[in-house]
Design a protein around this motif. Structure first.
Motif, PDB file in Angstrom:
ATOM      1  N   UNK A  33       0.767  -1.197   0.083  1.00 30.62           N
ATOM      2  CA  UNK A  33      -0.015  -0.137  -0.026  1.00 30.62           C
ATOM      3  C   UNK A  33       0.905   1.309   0.222  1.00 30.62           C
ATOM      4  N   UNK A  34       0.271   2.320  -0.601  1.00 29.89           N
ATOM      5  CA  UNK A  34       1.015   3.712  -0.388  1.00 29.89           C
ATOM      6  C   UNK A  34       0.407   4.221   0.735  1.00 29.89           C
ATOM      7  N   UNK A  35       1.096   5.422   1.109  1.00 28.28           N
ATOM      8  CA  UNK A  35       0.884   6.297   2.218  1.00 28.28           C
ATOM      9  C   UNK A  35      -0.694   6.680   2.369  1.00 28.28           C
ATOM     10  N   UNK A  36      -1.299   6.629   0.959  1.00 31.02           N
ATOM     11  CA  UNK A  36      -2.709   6.946   0.925  1.00 31.02           C
ATOM     12  C   UNK A  36      -3.661   5.743   0.897  1.00 31.02           C
ATOM     13  N   UNK A  37      -3.106   4.615   1.339  1.00 31.30           N
ATOM     14  CA  UNK A  37      -3.742   3.425   1.542  1.00 31.30           C
ATOM     15  C   UNK A  37      -4.462   2.934   0.044  1.00 31.30           C
ATOM     16  N   UNK A  38      -3.596   3.253  -0.973  1.00 30.70           N
ATOM     17  CA  UNK A  38      -3.942   2.777  -2.359  1.00 30.70           C
ATOM     18  C   UNK A  38      -3.094   1.505  -2.574  1.00 30.70           C
ATOM     19  N   UNK A  59      -0.683  -0.687  -4.224  1.00 32.92           N
ATOM     20  CA  UNK A  59       0.346  -0.365  -5.370  1.00 32.92           C
ATOM     21  C   UNK A  59       0.810  -1.627  -5.966  1.00 32.92           C
ATOM     22  N   UNK A  60       0.661  -2.893  -5.248  1.00 35.02           N
ATOM     23  CA  UNK A  60       0.988  -4.084  -5.912  1.00 35.02           C
ATOM     24  C   UNK A  60       0.244  -5.019  -4.890  1.00 35.02           C
ATOM     25  N   UNK A  61      -0.036  -6.209  -5.729  1.00 34.13           N
ATOM     26  CA  UNK A  61      -0.504  -7.208  -5.125  1.00 34.13           C
ATOM     27  C   UNK A  61      -0.155  -8.687  -5.907  1.00 34.13           C
ATOM     28  N   UNK A  62       0.436  -9.652  -5.161  1.00 32.21           N
ATOM     29  CA  UNK A  62       0.701 -10.695  -5.925  1.00 32.21           C
ATOM     30  C   UNK A  62      -0.296 -11.766  -6.325  1.00 32.21           C
ATOM     31  N   UNK A  79       4.676   4.118   3.033  1.00 35.21           N
ATOM     32  CA  UNK A  79       3.591   2.902   2.611  1.00 35.21           C
ATOM     33  C   UNK A  79       3.502   1.947   3.657  1.00 35.21           C
ATOM     34  N   UNK A  80       3.030   0.811   3.335  1.00 32.88           N
ATOM     35  CA  UNK A  80       2.977  -0.508   4.130  1.00 32.88           C
ATOM     36  C   UNK A  80       2.900  -1.720   3.267  1.00 32.88           C
ATOM     37  N   UNK A  93      -8.108   0.389  -3.642  1.00 28.74           N
ATOM     38  CA  UNK A  93      -7.628   0.771  -2.352  1.00 28.74           C
ATOM     39  C   UNK A  93      -7.906  -0.061  -1.233  1.00 28.74           C
ATOM     40  N   UNK A  94      -7.425   0.286  -0.043  1.00 28.96           N
ATOM     41  CA  UNK A  94      -7.627  -0.853   1.013  1.00 28.96           C
ATOM     42  C   UNK A  94      -9.189  -1.088   1.374  1.00 28.96           C
TER      43      UNK A  94
END
Ligand code: ADP
Length: 989
Positions: free
Chosen positions: A437-442, A444-447, A529-530, A466-467
Motif C-alpha cells: 500500500x502507499x501512504x494514501x492506502x492505495x 500499489x501491488x498485489x501478487x 507505505x505499508x 484501495x484498502x
C-alpha cells in the motif's frame, strides 16, 4: 521656609528664662508684622522696637527693645530667594555688635542647606536611575514585567526618611484591553497593579476618580484634581491621572494621590517618569503576548506539514519544526535535540562544522524558483541516512527555513519504472501473499499468491484500487467479517514496527492465514507505505494435528502385535470348541450338559476377543473431550476388565477396593479410562520385570467433601528416587525402544489436570509404587444437569452396562467353572460392589409383534440379528442392500429399521438421509449397527443426529436392549401424540 505652607518654621531660644518657648512661636507667618522689607530686599535689618511702639510686634519680641533680622538666602539656590531667617531680640540697645556674627551664621546655614538640597537631588536621581535600569534590564517575559509594574506602583507610595521618595498616598496602574478591530468603544480599565491606601484604591474605578482617568485617556494629557469636597479622607491633597503611551499606542493609565508635602512640580515630573516606564513595560508585555500567539499559530500550521522542515533562529538553532521533521527526528533517535538544539547537531560529527558555516549564510530571498547550488547542502544524519538540505526562499527579516530531502542513492537513481518492474517480479515469485500500500492506502501491488489465497479473480483484483475496496471485497469471506474489517483499518491507521497476527477465513476455503505487516520507509525514515505479507498456516496446522495422530498411531502399532497375540488365544479356543460342536452334532454319545458347557466356552472366548477389540478402538480414536457425569468406579472396573487377561497371564493379581458411595465426577470417560489403562500398564510392566507376578491394588475413596481419590498401587520394584522428578515429562522412559513411549504418565498428568485434579507419586514403605489421583467431585448443579434428559439416559445405560457385566461376573463366579479358573490367576475383590447390583433390565412390552427391517450386507450378521429378534417375538425382514431397502420402506411400514453403516451401493448414512423424501417417519425408529466408530465422520454423523447405535461386535443382550429402547421411546411418543389428538378432537367436538 516651607514653600507649600508659606511660613518659616524654627526654634526660639530665651536667654533669660533659659527655657524653650511656647510651640506657637515656632511658626512665623509671612504676613506682617514680619517686616515686608526683609523679604523684598533680602538684606539684614535692625528694628528699634521702642520707636515703633505703636506697631504690632510678633509674640517672640514682646517686651524687648531691639530686633535684628538676618535673612538666609542661598545664592545658587533660587537666586537669592530667602530660604530662612535668623532673628535676634534684645532688651538692650546694642545689637549691631551681633550683625557680623549673625551674617556669617546665615552664610554657613545657606551653604549647608544648599549642600543638603544638592544631596537630595542626587539621591532622587539615583532612585530614578535605579528604576530605569531595573525596567530596562527586566527580561521581556510575562512574570518579570508583571513584577516590574508592581514595583513601580509600590515605589510611588514608598516613604523614606531622607525625603528622596515620592510618598504618594496611593498609586495604581491600569491596563487597557488590547484593541479589537477598529471599535473605539468605551473600555473598562483594569487596575491590575495597586499600592497604598486601601480606601482610595477601592474607590478608583468609581466616579469621580474614574472620570479623571477617562479624561486623561481621552485627552492623552496629565489630569490633576483636588480630592472631592465630600471625601472624608484628608490624607490626599491632589489626585493625578497620567496616560500611559508607548509606540504611539495608548496602553493604560497611572493614577496617584499625593499628600500635602508631596505636591510639587518635581513630584509630578517623577510621576511622569514612572508612567513612561510603566508604558514601556506594558508595550513589551503586549508584544510578548502577540509573539507567543503568532508562534502558536505558526506551530499549528507546521503541525500540518508532512515535509521535514525546520525554522532556524539567527544562531542556527531550531526555532520551530514541522510534523514531518519531528517524525524524522524521532525515527533517527534525535528526540533530545528538540525543540531548540542547533540544527547542525543532528548530523554526523564530520559534517557538523561544515553545516554550521553553511547555515550562517542563509540567503535572504531568492527570486528564482530553482534553488541555487549554494543554497543546498548534503550531509549524513546520525542514523546514517543521507539527506539534502535546502534553504527555503524567505522574505527579508523572516527566519531561515531548511527543508530536508532524502538523498538519492545509486539504486534509486535507476529509472523508476525499471525499479518497479524489478520489485513486482520479486514479489510475484514469493511463496507468500504480498500486498503493498502507499501512504494514501492505495494498493500499489498485489501478487498472484495473495489473489489465490483470497480467491480474487484477476479481473476482480485489477479493479481493486484501495484498502477500503479490498476490505469490502474480502471481509465477507472472514469468519468474523466485522472484526476482520475493523482490525485491518486499525492496522492501516496505526502501524508501528512489525505486526504479526492470525486471520480466520471461511471462504473460498476455510483457512488460517497469518498476516505480517510493516511500514515501508524511505531512506530518511519517512513512512511512504505499508507492506503486508500473508502466509497460509492451514497446512501447517493440519500437519501438526496429523503429527499428533501419527504419534498415536506409533503407539498403536506397538499395541497391535500385543493385540494379535492376545486375540490368537480366544480365537483358537473359539475355533476348537466350534469344531468340537460340529463334530459332536454328527457324533453320538455327548450329553447336552457337556455341549452347553462347550457353547459357553465359545461365548466367553468370543467376549474376550470383543474386549480386546474395544480397547483397540478406544485407543485409536481421535478423542474429542466430552464432559458428562461419570462414575470413577465404573471406569476402574472397565479398565481392569480390559486388561484382565493380560494381567492374569503374567500372574498379576488385581485387587479392587471401591467405595460404593463415591460421588460422580464431571469428566470425559474415554480420557479417564486412558489414565487408568496407562497406570495399569506401567504397573504391569514394573511387575513383569520381577517375573514373579505381583499385586495391583486399585482403591477409590472420598478424600474430602468435594474430591474423590483414586489410588493405583503395585508391589513392583518401585521408582528410584533419582528419576522421580522426571517420570511425568513427555518422552521420558526407562523402557527399551519399542516398548516405552514416555508418553503414558504425561498423558495421565495432563488429563487429570484438565479435570481440575492432581497426581501424586508415593513410595510405600513396603516398596512398589503408589499413584494417587485426586479429582473434584461433580458439583450439585452438574449433577442436576447431567442427570436430566439425554445425559441421564446415557449415564443410566452406562451404569447398566457396567452392572450388567458385573451381574454376569457374579453368576459366572458361582458357576462350576469359575471366572478365576477361566482367567488364569486374575481375580477380583467383588464384594465391594454389592450395593450397585440391583437394576435388572427388562425389556418392555412394545417390542412384541413389532415389524423390523434389517439392512445389513453381511449375511451372517443379518441372520443373527433376525434370529435374535424373532426369538423376541418380532417379525423381521432382512435386506442386504440399501437401495432395495429404500424401495421396501416406501411400500411397507415398519416399526423399526436396523441398518448397517457401511454397505456397498447406498450406505447407511445415505439411506437415512433419503428417508424424508419418501414421506416416512421412520427416521425416529432407526438403530444403526456400526463397525467403524473409529471414523470421525461416522461418529460425527451419529452424534449430530442423536442416533442410537450398537457397535460390532456386540452381545445379544446389548442388541435387544437397544432395540427395545428405540421401540419404547417411539411407542411413548406415539401414545402421547394420540392422546393430544384425542383431546383436540374432544375439544373441537
Ligand atoms: P513409558 O511407560 O512409555 O516409559 P511413562 O510416562 O508412562 O512412559 O513412564 C515413565 C517412566 O516412569 C517409565 O519408563 C518407568 O521408568 C517409570 N514408571 C512409571 N510407572 C512405574 C511403576 N508403577 N513402577 C516403576 N516405574 C514406573
Amino acid at each position: 521656609y516651607t514653600e507649600f505652607a508659606g511660613a518659616f518654621y524654627g526654634l526660639v531660644w530665651d536667654d533669660v528664662t533659659k527655657e524653650n518657648c511656647p510651640s506657637e512661636w515656632k511658626v512665623l507667618s509671612l504676613e506682617p508684622p514680619l517686616p515686608e522689607q526683609l523679604l523684598l530686599e533680602g538684606k539684614p535689618l535692625e528694628q528699634d522696637l521702642q520707636e515703633s511702639a505703636r506697631q504690632a510686634v510678633i509674640g517672640q519680641l514682646i517686651g524687648l527693645r531691639r530686633a535684628l533680622w538676618v535673612p538666609v538666602a542661598g545664592q545658587s539656590l533660587g537666586g537669592g530667594r530667602v530660604r530662612g531667617l535668623i532673628l535676634l531680640g534684645s532688651s538692650s540697645n546694642h545689637l549691631s555688635a551681633f550683625l557680623e556674627r549673625a551674617k556669617s551664621v546665615a552664610a554657613e546655614l545657606s551653604l549647608a542647606m544648599e549642600a543638603e538640597e544638592q544631596l537630595r537631588g542626587i539621591r532622587v536621581r539615583n532612585v530614578e536611575l535605579a528604576l530605569v535600569r531595573c525596567t530596562m534590564e527586566s527580561s521581556p517575559d510575562g512574570s518579570s514585567l508583571n513584577g516590574l509594574l508592581a514595583h513601580l506602583v509600590a515605589d510611588c507610595v514608598h516613604r523614606s526618611a531622607n525625603g528622596e521618595s515620592l510618598g504618594a498616598a496611593f498609586a495604581a496602574i491600569g491596563v487597557l484591553p488590547a484593541p479589537k478591530g477598529s471599535s473605539p468603544a468605551p473600555v473598562a480599565v483594569d487596575f491590575r497593579w495597586r499600592s497604598g491606601d486601601e480606601t482610595w484604591l477601592n474607590a478608583i474605578a468609581a466616579d469621580p476618580l474614574a472620570k479623571l482617568t477617562r479624561r486623561a485617556l481621552e485627552t492623552r494629557r496629565i489630569i490633576g484634581s483636588e480630592p472631592p469636597v465630600t471625601w472624608p479622607q484628608a490624607s490626599v491633597a491632589r489626585i493625578v491621572a497620567l496616560p500611559l503611551e508607548a509606540g504611539g499606542q495608548l496602553l493604560g493609565v497611572l493614577v496617584a494621590g499625593l499628600p500635602v508635602p508631596a505636591v510639587s512640580i518635581a513630584t509630578l515630573e517623577r510621576l511622569e517618569l514612572r508612567a513612561r516606564l510603566a508604558a514601556f513595560a506594558l508595550l513589551l508585555s503586549q508584544r510578548k503576548e502577540e509573539e507567543s500567539r503568532r508562534a502558536n499559530a505558526e506551530q499549528s500550521l507546521l503541525d500540518l506539514v508532512a515535509d521535514p522542515f525546520f525554522l532556524l533562529d539567527p544562531s542556527g538553532r531550531i526555532a520551530a519544526s514541522s510534523r514531518g521533521a519531528r517524525e524524522l527526528l524521532r525515527r533517527a533517535g534525535h528526540a533530545a535535540v528538540l525543540p531548540s538544539g542547533p540544527l547542525a547537531d543532528l548530523f554526523c560529527g564530520h559534517d557538523r562544522e561544515r553545516l554550521r558555516k553553511w547555515l550562517q549564510h542563509a540567503p535572504d530571498s531568492s527570486s528564482s524558483a530553482q534553488p541555487l547550488k549554494k543554497d543546498t547542502a548534503q550531509a549524513e544524519l546520525q542514523n546514517g541516512a543521507k539527506v539534502r538540505l535546502q534553504f527555503v526562499p524567505r522574505l527579508p527579516g523572516q527566519r531561515a527555513a531548511v527543508l530536508f530531502e532524502p538523498e538519492e542513492t545509486s539504486a534509486s537513481s535507476r529509472p523508476t519504472d525499471y525499479v518497479e518492474a524489478e520489485l513486482l517480479n520479486v514479489i510475484e515469485w514469493l511463496e507468500e501473499g504480498v500486498v503493498l500500500f502507499d501512504e494514501g492506502e492505495n494498493v500499489r501491488a498485489m501478487n498472484s499468491r495473495f489473489k489465490h489465497m483470497t480467491g480474487l479473480a484477476p479481473e476482480e483484483s485489477a479493479k481493486i484500487k484501495t484498502l477500503e475496496e479490498l476490505i469490502a471485497r474480502l471481509a465477507g469471506q472472514a469468519v468474523e467479517p466485522a472484526q476482520f474489517a475493523e482490525r485491518w483499518r486499525e492496522l492501516a491507521r496505526n502501524i508501528q514496527g512489525g505486526i504479526r497476527e492470525p486471520l480466520q477465513m471461511a471462504r473460498p476455503a476455510p483457512r488460517v492465514l497469518e498476516r505480517a505487516a510493516r511500514p515501508v520507509l524511505d531512506s530518511i525514515g519517512r513512512q511512504v507505505g505499508r507492506v503486508e505479507i500473508y502466509r497460509d498456516l492451514t497446512a501447517q496446522r493440519v500437519f501438526q494435528s496429523k503429527l499428533l495422530q501419527t504419534e498415536k498411531l506409533a503407539a498403536l502399532g506397538q499395541m497391535v502385535s500385543g493385540v494379535a497375540h492376545e486375540l490368537s488365544s480366544p480365537l483358537t479356543s473359539i475355533l476348537g470348541y466350534a469344531q468340537r460342536l460340529l463334530v459332536g452334532q454328527t457324533g453320538a454319545g455327548r450329553d447336552a450338559l457337556e455341549r452347553a458347557e462347550e457353547i459357553r466356552q465359545i461365548y466367553q472366548e468370543a467376549e474376550r476377543a470383543t474386549g480386546i477389540l474395544r480397547q483397540l478402538l478406544l485407543n485409536a480414536r481421535e478423542t474429542i473431550p466430552e464432559r458428562r457425569l461419570v462414575s470413577l468406579n465404573q471406569i476402574v472396573m472397565r479398565a481392569t476388565e480390559l486388561q484382565r487377561f493380560t494381567l492374569a497371564a503374567k500372574k498379576i493379581h488385581v485387587e479392587l477396593d471401591l467405595d460404593p458411595t463415591l460421588p460422580f465426577i464431571h469428566g470425559d470417560a474415554g480420557q479417564l479410562q486412558q489414565v487408568l489403562i496407562n497406570l495399569l500398564s506401567n504397573a504391569r510392566h514394573a511387575l513383569e520385570e520381577q517375573s514373579r507376578g505381583g499385586v495391583i491394588r486399585l482403591r477409590t475413596r472420598k478424600s474430602s467433601d468435594r474430591r474423590v481419590l483414586l489410588e493405583v498401587e503395585d508391589n513392583g520394584p518401585g521408582i528410584p528416587q533419582a528419576i522421580q522428578a522426571r517420570i511425568f515429562d513427555p518422552f521420558f522412559t526407562t523402557k527399551p525402544a519399542g516398548v516405552g513411549t514416555g508418553l503414558g504418565l504425561s498423558i495421565v498428568l495432563s488429563v487429570v489436570r484438565e479435570h481440575g485434579g492432581s497426581v501424586r507419586l508415593q513410595t510405600p514403605p513396603q516398596g512398589g509404587a503408589l499413584f494417587q489421583i485426586e479429582i473434584p467431585a461433580a458439583t450439585e448443579r452438574q449433577q442436576e444437569e447431567g442427570l436430566s434428559g439425554a445425559e441421564q439416559q446415557r449415564t443410566e445405560s452406562f451404569l447398566r452396562e457396567g452392572k450388567h457385566s458385573f451381574v454376569e461376573e457374579i453368576q459366572l463366579g458361582s458357576a462350576a467353572n469359575s471366572r478365576a479358573q477361566l482367567a488364569g490367576e486374575a481375580s477380583f475383590s467383588t464384594a465391594q460392589f454389592s450395593g450397585l447390583v440391583n437394576v435388572p433390565t427388562s425389556p418392555g412390552e412394545p417390542g412384541k409383534r413389532a415389524r423390523v427391517l434389517v439392512v445389513e450386507d453381511e449375511p451372517t450378521v443379518a441372520r443373527l440379528i433376525a434370529d435374535v429378534l424373532e426369538d423376541e417375538g418380532m417379525q423381521v425382514d432382512v435386506l442386504l442392500d440399501g437401495r432395495e431397502a429404500l424401495e421396501r420402506v416406501a411400500r411397507e411400514s415398519y416399526d423399526l429399521v436396523i441398518c448397517d453403516m457401511k454397505m456397498p451401493g447406498l450406505d447407511g448414512q445415505h439411506f437415512y438421509r433419503s428417508l424424508p423424501r419418501t414421506g416416512n417417519s421412520l427416521r425416529e425408529r432407526f438403530l444403526f449397527v456400526t463397525g467403524d466408530v473409529i471414523a470421525a465422520q461416522t461418529r460425527e454423523f451419529l452424534k449430530r443426529n442423536k442416533l442410537p447405535h450398537v457397535a460390532k461386535p456386540f452381545r445379544v443382550e446389548e442388541l435387544t436392549e437397544k432395540v427395545h429402547a428405540v421401540l419404547q421411546t417411539h411407542a411413548h411418543a406415539k401414545s402421547s401424540a394420540a392422546e393430544v389428538a384425542r383431546k383436540n378432537a374432544a375439544r373441537s367436538g
